[in-house]
Every structure is written in C-alpha cells, then in structure tokens.
Design a protein around this motif. Structure first.
Motif, PDB file in Angstrom:
ATOM      1  N   ARG A 216       1.873  14.507   8.323  1.00 42.16           N
ATOM      2  CA  ARG A 216       2.318  15.295   7.185  1.00 42.16           C
ATOM      3  C   ARG A 216       1.100  15.631   6.335  1.00 42.16           C
ATOM      4  O   ARG A 216       0.093  14.920   6.354  1.00 42.16           O
ATOM      5  CB  ARG A 216       3.350  14.537   6.347  1.00 42.16           C
ATOM      6  N   VAL A 217       1.209  16.715   5.569  1.00 47.25           N
ATOM      7  CA  VAL A 217       0.108  17.142   4.718  1.00 47.25           C
ATOM      8  C   VAL A 217       0.405  16.737   3.290  1.00 47.25           C
ATOM      9  O   VAL A 217       1.488  17.021   2.757  1.00 47.25           O
ATOM     10  CB  VAL A 217      -0.103  18.668   4.806  1.00 47.25           C
ATOM     11  N   ALA A 218      -0.543  16.060   2.668  1.00 47.83           N
ATOM     12  CA  ALA A 218      -0.394  15.656   1.270  1.00 47.83           C
ATOM     13  C   ALA A 218      -0.713  16.828   0.358  1.00 47.83           C
ATOM     14  O   ALA A 218      -1.722  17.517   0.541  1.00 47.83           O
ATOM     15  CB  ALA A 218      -1.324  14.489   0.965  1.00 47.83           C
ATOM     16  N   LYS A 219       0.181  17.052  -0.603  1.00 51.58           N
ATOM     17  CA  LYS A 219      -0.059  18.093  -1.600  1.00 51.58           C
ATOM     18  C   LYS A 219      -0.720  17.431  -2.808  1.00 51.58           C
ATOM     19  O   LYS A 219      -0.067  16.786  -3.621  1.00 51.58           O
ATOM     20  CB  LYS A 219       1.260  18.739  -1.997  1.00 51.58           C
ATOM     21  N   VAL A 220      -2.020  17.532  -2.864  1.00 53.71           N
ATOM     22  CA  VAL A 220      -2.777  16.865  -3.926  1.00 53.71           C
ATOM     23  C   VAL A 220      -3.229  17.894  -4.960  1.00 53.71           C
ATOM     24  O   VAL A 220      -3.238  19.101  -4.717  1.00 53.71           O
ATOM     25  CB  VAL A 220      -4.000  16.133  -3.348  1.00 53.71           C
ATOM     26  N   ALA A 221      -3.605  17.385  -6.114  1.00 54.04           N
ATOM     27  CA  ALA A 221      -4.099  18.261  -7.175  1.00 54.04           C
ATOM     28  C   ALA A 221      -5.393  18.933  -6.731  1.00 54.04           C
ATOM     29  O   ALA A 221      -6.210  18.315  -6.033  1.00 54.04           O
ATOM     30  CB  ALA A 221      -4.330  17.443  -8.440  1.00 54.04           C
ATOM     31  N   PRO A 222      -5.602  20.172  -7.092  1.00 54.64           N
ATOM     32  CA  PRO A 222      -6.828  20.866  -6.674  1.00 54.64           C
ATOM     33  C   PRO A 222      -8.070  20.179  -7.236  1.00 54.64           C
ATOM     34  O   PRO A 222      -8.048  19.592  -8.315  1.00 54.64           O
ATOM     35  CB  PRO A 222      -6.653  22.274  -7.251  1.00 54.64           C
ATOM     36  N   VAL A 223      -9.146  20.265  -6.482  1.00 58.69           N
ATOM     37  CA  VAL A 223     -10.406  19.631  -6.851  1.00 58.69           C
ATOM     38  C   VAL A 223     -11.346  20.703  -7.379  1.00 58.69           C
ATOM     39  O   VAL A 223     -11.440  21.798  -6.823  1.00 58.69           O
ATOM     40  CB  VAL A 223     -11.029  18.919  -5.637  1.00 58.69           C
ATOM     41  N   ALA A 224     -12.037  20.381  -8.449  1.00 61.49           N
ATOM     42  CA  ALA A 224     -12.987  21.322  -9.038  1.00 61.49           C
ATOM     43  C   ALA A 224     -14.127  21.609  -8.068  1.00 61.49           C
ATOM     44  O   ALA A 224     -14.517  20.740  -7.273  1.00 61.49           O
ATOM     45  CB  ALA A 224     -13.538  20.761 -10.342  1.00 61.49           C
TER      46      ALA A 224
ATOM     47  N   GLU B 274       0.844  -1.195   0.000  1.00 59.09           N
ATOM     48  CA  GLU B 274       0.000   0.000   0.000  1.00 59.09           C
ATOM     49  C   GLU B 274       0.878   1.244   0.000  1.00 59.09           C
ATOM     50  O   GLU B 274       1.982   1.250   0.532  1.00 59.09           O
ATOM     51  CB  GLU B 274      -0.912   0.011   1.239  1.00 59.09           C
ATOM     52  N   GLU B 275       0.354   2.283  -0.597  1.00 58.02           N
ATOM     53  CA  GLU B 275       1.057   3.565  -0.646  1.00 58.02           C
ATOM     54  C   GLU B 275       0.273   4.579   0.174  1.00 58.02           C
ATOM     55  O   GLU B 275      -0.951   4.547   0.206  1.00 58.02           O
ATOM     56  CB  GLU B 275       1.174   4.057  -2.090  1.00 58.02           C
ATOM     57  N   LEU B 276       0.997   5.457   0.804  1.00 63.39           N
ATOM     58  CA  LEU B 276       0.337   6.525   1.548  1.00 63.39           C
ATOM     59  C   LEU B 276       0.220   7.796   0.716  1.00 63.39           C
ATOM     60  O   LEU B 276      -0.563   8.674   1.030  1.00 63.39           O
ATOM     61  CB  LEU B 276       1.098   6.822   2.835  1.00 63.39           C
ATOM     62  N   LEU B 277       0.987   7.890  -0.374  1.00 61.98           N
ATOM     63  CA  LEU B 277       0.926   9.046  -1.259  1.00 61.98           C
ATOM     64  C   LEU B 277       0.913   8.574  -2.697  1.00 61.98           C
ATOM     65  O   LEU B 277       1.570   7.595  -3.047  1.00 61.98           O
ATOM     66  CB  LEU B 277       2.124   9.972  -1.044  1.00 61.98           C
ATOM     67  N   ALA B 278       0.165   9.255  -3.540  1.00 64.46           N
ATOM     68  CA  ALA B 278       0.163   8.941  -4.963  1.00 64.46           C
ATOM     69  C   ALA B 278       1.496   9.375  -5.575  1.00 64.46           C
ATOM     70  O   ALA B 278       2.242  10.165  -5.010  1.00 64.46           O
ATOM     71  CB  ALA B 278      -1.004   9.647  -5.658  1.00 64.46           C
ATOM     72  N   ASP B 279       1.770   8.843  -6.779  1.00 62.35           N
ATOM     73  CA  ASP B 279       3.062   9.115  -7.411  1.00 62.35           C
ATOM     74  C   ASP B 279       3.273  10.610  -7.666  1.00 62.35           C
ATOM     75  O   ASP B 279       4.389  11.104  -7.604  1.00 62.35           O
ATOM     76  CB  ASP B 279       3.154   8.343  -8.733  1.00 62.35           C
ATOM     77  N   ASP B 280       2.200  11.322  -8.006  1.00 60.77           N
ATOM     78  CA  ASP B 280       2.349  12.739  -8.364  1.00 60.77           C
ATOM     79  C   ASP B 280       2.131  13.660  -7.152  1.00 60.77           C
ATOM     80  O   ASP B 280       1.922  14.846  -7.315  1.00 60.77           O
ATOM     81  CB  ASP B 280       1.369  13.106  -9.479  1.00 60.77           C
ATOM     82  N   GLU B 281       2.158  13.090  -5.968  1.00 60.71           N
ATOM     83  CA  GLU B 281       1.943  13.888  -4.768  1.00 60.71           C
ATOM     84  C   GLU B 281       3.241  14.042  -3.982  1.00 60.71           C
ATOM     85  O   GLU B 281       4.152  13.229  -4.088  1.00 60.71           O
ATOM     86  CB  GLU B 281       0.892  13.237  -3.861  1.00 60.71           C
ATOM     87  N   THR B 282       3.292  15.096  -3.235  1.00 62.85           N
ATOM     88  CA  THR B 282       4.388  15.294  -2.282  1.00 62.85           C
ATOM     89  C   THR B 282       3.769  15.637  -0.935  1.00 62.85           C
ATOM     90  O   THR B 282       2.565  15.861  -0.832  1.00 62.85           O
ATOM     91  CB  THR B 282       5.314  16.434  -2.735  1.00 62.85           C
ATOM     92  N   THR B 283       4.578  15.664   0.076  1.00 62.49           N
ATOM     93  CA  THR B 283       4.070  16.030   1.397  1.00 62.49           C
ATOM     94  C   THR B 283       4.913  17.146   1.976  1.00 62.49           C
ATOM     95  O   THR B 283       6.040  17.386   1.548  1.00 62.49           O
ATOM     96  CB  THR B 283       4.125  14.831   2.364  1.00 62.49           C
ATOM     97  N   GLU B 284       4.329  17.799   2.924  1.00 61.93           N
ATOM     98  CA  GLU B 284       5.079  18.818   3.658  1.00 61.93           C
ATOM     99  C   GLU B 284       4.881  18.566   5.146  1.00 61.93           C
ATOM    100  O   GLU B 284       3.834  18.056   5.573  1.00 61.93           O
ATOM    101  CB  GLU B 284       4.617  20.224   3.292  1.00 61.93           C
ATOM    102  N   PRO B 285       5.896  18.862   5.950  1.00 59.02           N
ATOM    103  CA  PRO B 285       5.819  18.551   7.382  1.00 59.02           C
ATOM    104  C   PRO B 285       4.837  19.455   8.114  1.00 59.02           C
ATOM    105  O   PRO B 285       4.454  20.523   7.630  1.00 59.02           O
ATOM    106  CB  PRO B 285       7.250  18.765   7.867  1.00 59.02           C
TER     107      PRO B 285
END
Length: 616
Positions: free
Chosen positions: A567-575, A549-560
């Motif tokens: 940590r906060v996941a930096k995900v793509a914005p949602v419409a 299992e992954e905790l973050l998608a491939d195109d995501e990063t996190t910040e402390p």
C-alpha cells in the motif's frame, strides 16, 4: 520429413517397443480367444495369423503418433496414461480401417473393441507394475540402509501431496497419516492408513514406534502451531518441506528438514510481477548498499536470480562482503560481481563507485537499526549513517541517472520514540527531497517491520539464550511486533521499486502482530524443551522502545496498489529544501555532540518524534 523419419527410426530401435509389441500381439490373440468363449476355432486361427502384423503395425503407429514410446515407465503418471489411452484409441481406429479394407470374409468385428480394451489394460498395467516395483525398491533404499518410521500430519489433501513427494526420498518408511479430522480415521492414501486424529498423535507415535513427524500443512497454518506447542519437547522430531526460496538456493535438496520459526509465523508466498521484475533487472547493473547485511544480502540474491548482469555490492564490513562474494560466485558464476568495502558515509568514494559502473537500479539497505544501541552514546552515528548515508546514496543515484532508487525503511519511522526511528523518518524525507531534483530517477521508500533471523534481531538473541539454558529475556509481557521472513521482505522491496512512483513511501502488509513472549515460547519448544527447563524473564522496556510498532502515522492514510501486500502511504508533502542544512549541522555537531541538543535538532526536523528520557 527428415525429422519424422528420424523420430520413427529412434522409436523403432528403442528397446521399450519390445514389451509393448509383445503385449499388443497378446491382446490381439486374447481378443479372438475371448470372442469365441475361451476357445479359438481353427478357421479363425488363419485370420488371427494374417491380421496380427497389421494390428501390430497400426497400433504401433497410433502409439507413435501419441508419443507413447517417449514415456518413462519409472515415472509414469496419470497424464501419461491418458496419452496412452489416446494412442490405443488411434491405433484401434487404424487397425479397424486396415483389416476391414482387406475384406476378410467372416472376420469377427467384435475383436476390434475387445483387443483395444485389452491392449490398454496390458500396456497401462505393465507401466504401473514397473513403477510400483521401482518405488518399492527405492523405498527399501540401499542394502543395509535403515528405514526410519515417519508419521505424516495434515489433511487428506496435504497428506496426499506429502506422500507423493516422499516417494522420491530414501530413508523413510511412512507408518501412517494423522489427520485433524477424526472422521478420516481408517481411510487409506497411497496404501498408507489414516491412524487417527491430531489429538492422539503422541499415542499413535508410541504405538508405531515413530519418533519423527512430517508436518504437511502449509506455512503459517494453525495446525503447525498446535502440533509444535503441544508435542515439542515430548521426544517427537518435527519436520517440514523446504520453502520455495530454500529450494532455489545453491546445493538445495528437496528433503524434509526440521521445523523452524519461519514455518510457524510464515504467510502465503509473495506473488511477484516476474515479467516486470525481469525487465527491470535482467541484463542491468544493480548497486546494493549494506550488501553484507541480512536484507542487503537477500536483495543481492534476488537480483541475481532475476538475471542481473553486474551486481555492485557495497558494505563497510570486510567479513560480510567476503562471505557474500563467496556465496554469489558459487551460485551465480556467470554474473559479474563487484565487491567494495566502502561506507555510504563517504560521498566521494560512493560517487566514484557509481560512476565506474553506472547502475540502473540502486537498492539502499545500509543502516544502523539497533534501537537501544543508537539511543545512548551512538546518536550521532545513527544520523551519519541513516540520514547522511541515505542522502549520499540518493544523490549518487540521481547523478548517474539510475532508473530506480529504493530506500529500505522501517515501521519505527512512524511516530518515532527513538533516535533510530527518527533518523529513518528523516531519511525518508531526504529521499523525497532529492526526488524533486532528479526527474529521471524514481525514488521510493519501503517500510516494513521486524525480519526473522536478521542480524541484531530478537530471534538470534533468544536462540543463544536457549542454548545457554536460559533465561530468555523479554522486555514486557505485552510487547508485540510485526514479523516477516527475509526473502519475503526482499521480494516486496523489489516489487515496490518496480511499481513505485517517485517520492512514494510503501507500506508492506505485515500480517498480524506477534507477542514477543509467544515468539520466545515457540523458540523454546522448537529447541525440544519446555519453559520449566528454559524460563522466561521480563526485564522492562529499553530506551526508545515501544510496546507496539505502527506502520502508519496517525495523520496518514494509505491507498491500495495492484499488489495485495503493498500500500502507498499518503504522507504530508516535504519541502524542496528538506535536505538542506543536514550535512552542515552533522559536521558542526562534531564527534560527541550533546544528546539533548541532538534530540532537539532532530525534533525540529521530525515533528512527530517523541523523545523519551534517556536512562543510563
């Protein structure tokens, strides 16, 4: 002044003064005796008689000011002895000043320091002797009560703490300490000898006729796993101390208990912002959906401990909500509990409950989470509960003006290969879309992995299989998962809800992944058996299941964040219209939609969803 007089009266009438005064007088006369080489010339007998009342009064005043009379001899500690030394020193100064003020001719001044030293030795010795007698009597227990031999395994520091705690527990006789360091052999702790190193544990246990071992190492320590994997099933019963969360539970007793899986996979305790959480929950109304489930029930317990005034518990299971009600009534009788057998799939009913109580915090834990079960024949149920139920709960939280809304999500929402994982990823998107409409409410989601012992998880399944004699079924020898305990997961959910900004998705630090086959081996060992008795069988991956299992998608990063385990996941914005059309499509899909069509619609909503072929 009145309080001082009252304290003085209580101290003077206390029976604990009687031995102290006798010992002070004895020390005063012994000081004269030692000063004159074990003999007291007649001229100085008068000096001793005249000054004894003064010495008693001054020393008693010094001890009183140091609050020595309030000490319990039975539980005297080093801190108490330090207070005693301070009181004796103060009393010695007062005695010296008073006697010297009388200007007794030829008075031997060396009596002052000698008497002070003797007073300290006698008073401290009396207390230490009394505590020793009490502990020895407690160690022998009640007449006729058997004393079981026990070995303590751990470093010297860990064993020291364990021996201190065992002094308050009857029924055990510590036969020795076993250290991981062979150089410690022969040393003693609290009068208990270090008998050898961990490599020789079985031989030491046989020599001492001890069938019970107390693991003094902290949760997650390698020493615990080593002892378990090497000696479980060899006739040794392994014990450990209850965790802090267990001790907070109703009816908890600080006695050693059997080692559990959580003790071997556990990590350092979660550090919470207690003040911030108390400010968020104390005196507030909290609504928890899925309150009867493993995570939901623990969220209820944690919220109750934080001082929640009213706890609104919602779950569709009558049995689960009844059991939760009984537990919380016992453990938190002063808290107002409201228990509803309702479903998050019914928006009107959920809205009516929320309007009746106006919660300040909404914790949304209701979900279907069993991957293979949701993968075939139940796909539409996953959408109705995980997606539509989340949409209903989020809207209700915004409409009633809740300050916080927290969605309990999962690591399976990252690059999902299952309907369940994709439904939870869509639920996260729904929460972000609703957050844009209600600025007064902070909407956050929290992802974490598998929770040990939760309903439907692998641990209860393995335990049942072991009880039947096996085999224990593991899908693949290389399959790994992240694990955390139920209290840890719930505490981090609350912490994320406190810290989070609206629309954020939090990722929990799950530690190192664990091979499921290793988990099975540990459980077999914990049962007191080996793999020869309970075999492990590999059955192959199930529909929708991943090797890891992954905790973050491939195109995501996190910040402390300020919290080390969040940590906060930096995900793509949602419409903004991400939630539109969901209700209409699910309603139009009907009671039994075609599985390919459902997956195609889900893939359109969750592009990273990689559906695998369904195997029947």
């Amino acid at each position: 002044m009145k309080n001082i007089v009252s304290r003085l009266r209580r101290a003077l009438t206390s029976k604990s003064w009687l031995p102290d005064l006798a010992l002070i007088a004895l020390a005063w006369w012994a000081a004269f005796w030692l000063r004159f080489n074990l003999g007291l010339p007649s001229p100085y007998v008068t000096d001793a008689l005249v000054t004894t009342p003064i010495a008693l009064a001054c020393m008693a005043l010094g001890l009183l000011l140091a609050r020595v009379p309030r000490q319990s001899w039975r539980y005297v500690s080093l801190a108490d002895l330090r207070h005693l030394a301070g009181g004796v020193a103060l009393g010695a100064v007062l005695t010296t000043a008073a006697v010297m003020g009388l200007r007794v001719e030829g008075f031997p001044r060396s009596v002052f320091p000698i008497s002070a030293l003797l007073t300290l030795v006698l008073l401290a010795g009396a207390r230490a002797a009394w505590r020793t007698l009490v502990e020895r009597a407690r160690a022998h227990g009640q007449p006729g009560q058997a004393q079981q031999p026990l070995l303590v395994v751990g470093t010297l520091e860990e064993a020291d703490q364990a021996l201190r705690m065992l002094k308050g527990v009857a029924g055990w006789h510590v036969a020795g300490v076993v250290s991981p360091d062979a150089q410690d052999a022969g040393r003693t702790l609290h009068g208990v000898r270090v008998l050898g190193d961990v490599q020789s544990l079985a031989d030491i246990a046989a020599a001492q006729r001890a069938g019970t071992v107390l693991l003094a190492s902290p949760p997650g320590a390698p020493l615990r796993r080593e002892v378990l994997m090497r000696w479980s099933g060899s006739g040794l019963s392994l014990l450990t101390w209850p965790s802090a969360d267990e001790l907070l539970g109703p009816g908890a007793v600080p006695n050693p208990r059997k080692v559990q899986l959580e003790d071997l996979l556990g990590r350092t305790p979660v550090e919470l912002d207690a003040q911030g959480l108390a400010g968020l929950f104390s005196g507030q109304t909290v609504l928890v959906t899925g309150a009867g489930g493993s995570i939901g029930a623990e969220l209820c317990r944690q919220a109750a401990r934080l001082g929640t005034a009213r706890l609104v518990c919602v779950d569709q299971s009558e049995v689960a909500i009844y059991q939760l009600e009984q537990e919380l009534r016992r453990s938190h009788p002063a808290m107002e509990g409201c228990y509803y057998t309702a479903s998050v799939r019914e928006p009107d009913r959920l809205a009516a409950i929320a309007r009746a109580h106006r919660p300040g915090v909404v914790l949304h834990a209701a979900a279907y989470k069993h991957v293979p079960l949701m993968e075939t024949r139940n796909e539409i149920e996953a959408l109705r509960t995980n997606v539509l139920g989340t949409l209903n709960a989020a809207r209700v939280a915004g409409e009633v003006g809740a300050a916080r809304f927290v969605l309990v999500s999962t690591d399976k929402a990252v690059n999902p290969t299952s309907v369940m994982g994709a439904s939870k990823r869509l639920a996260e998107q729904v929460v972000q879309a609703v957050a844009a409409r209600y600025a007064a409410t902070r909407f956050v989601s929290v992802r974490f992995g598998n929770v040990l012992g939760s309903s439907g998880s692998v641990v209860p399944l393995f335990s049942a299989q072991i009880a039947r004699g096996g085999p224990v079924t593991v899908t693949h020898p290389d399959i790994v998962r992240y694990f955390m305990t139920i209290p840890e997961a719930a505490q981090l959910v609350l912490q994320a809800g406190l810290m989070g900004q609206s629309g954020q998705i939090f990722v929990l630090d799950m530690g190192e992944p664990v091979k499921i086959v290793d988990l099975a081996r540990m459980l077999i060992r914990l049962s007191g058996r080996g793999e020869a008795e309970v075999p492990i069988a590999f059955t192959g991956l199930r529909p929708g299941e991943k090797l890891y299992e992954e905790l973050l998608a491939d195109d995501e990063t996190t910040e402390p964040t300020p919290h080390p385990k969040l940590r906060v996941a930096k995900v793509a914005p949602v419409a903004a219209d991400a939630a539109q059309g969901i209700e209409a499509w699910i309603a139009q899909a009907g009671a039994e939609p075609a599985a390919p069509a459902l997956r195609e619609w889900l893939r359109g909503r969750v592009p990273e969803y990689r559906a695998e072929p369904v195997r029947f």
